[in-house]
Design a protein around this motif. Structure first.
Motif: not given
Length: 250
Positions: A77-82, A95-101, A121-126, A222-224
């Motif tokens: 649900a955090l990192v793989a929601d299409a 992967t960085i998951v950002e919850f924002f308003d 950083d080409p290895g980062v996914r947000v 959420v980071i790691g």
């Protein structure tokens, strides 16, 4: 010092145990040991500080373990929601998951930092998650932003909303439409699409997920296996990414 206290406590427990086993006729109480332990703690109050520190460390370790377990249970649900938009490398190793308003001033402060990180950083996914918690304006902006996916312009509208300087709690539907028109969206279609039941469900699901993993405000990242509350400085973000990457290394 610790050995002396340990001996006192051990004696206390042994005596207490003996008294209990002696049956209802036993009347002896470990008053002398009570007095000695009390006197010892008065003479060595630093022991209480050590106890508090040990308790705090134990509780922190337990919270960390619980957070890791909760994040693992909600991984997909955090990192793989299409249905979530992604900044940076879709196949990044961190992967960085950002919850924002969209009305949150701290989220607006965080946006340039995230943009800079994915460029550097080409290895980062947000992964971007709309957490509309600040009121009606937040809800409107989140619905319109999610509806913009139907016109393949979510990221464009997201960037424009993050750059917008409308004061907190004052974002109106008219203003959101104006911002949307500025990035080339068909606002009539956008308004219709924003009423979708799927969007309402998605926003509810995101709020529930945020609550489950312990995010109470925005931005939440959420980071790691770590949850971070509030806007992060560039240095703190880079360190968190490095820690997450290192944790994945065998």
């Amino acid at each position: 010092m610790r050995t002396a206290l340990s001996a006192l406590i051990t004696s206390y427990l042994l005596l207490a145990g003996t008294t209990v086993q002696a049956g209802p006729q036993a009347t002896r109480q470990p008053d002398d040991l009570d007095t000695r332990i009390h006197a010892y703690l008065l003479a060595h109050p630093e022991v209480l500080t050590e106890m508090q520190q040990a308790l705090a460390a134990k509780q922190a370790a337990e919270r960390d373990a619980q957070t890791r377990a909760t994040l693992a249970a909600n991984h997909d649900a955090l990192v793989a929601d299409a249905g979530d938009a992604v900044l940076g490398n879709p196949k990044g190793d961190v992967t960085i998951v950002e919850f924002f308003d969209d009305e949150c001033p701290y989220c607006k402060m965080m946006a340039p930092t995230l943009e800079a990180v994915v460029k550097a950083d080409p290895g980062v996914r947000v992964v971007l998650k709309e957490l509309a918690v600040l009121g009606p304006g937040s809800e409107i902006a989140a619905r319109y932003a999610l509806a913009a996916r139907q016109q393949s312009k979510y990221l464009a509208l997201h960037a424009a909303l993050m750059a917008d300087k409308t004061p907190e709690h004052q974002l109106t539907e008219a203003r959101v439409k104006e911002i949307a028109a500025g990035v080339g969206l068909d606002t009539a279609r956008l308004e219709r699409d924003s009423q979708s039941a799927d969007i309402v469900v998605r926003l509810q699901r995101t709020r529930a997920l945020a609550q489950t993993i312990g995010i109470r405000g925005t931005p939440g990242l959420v980071i790691g296996d770590t949850v971070h509350s509030g806007a992060m400085t560039p240095d703190a973000l880079v360190k968190a990414i490095a820690a997450a990457r290192a944790a994945k290394t065998p």
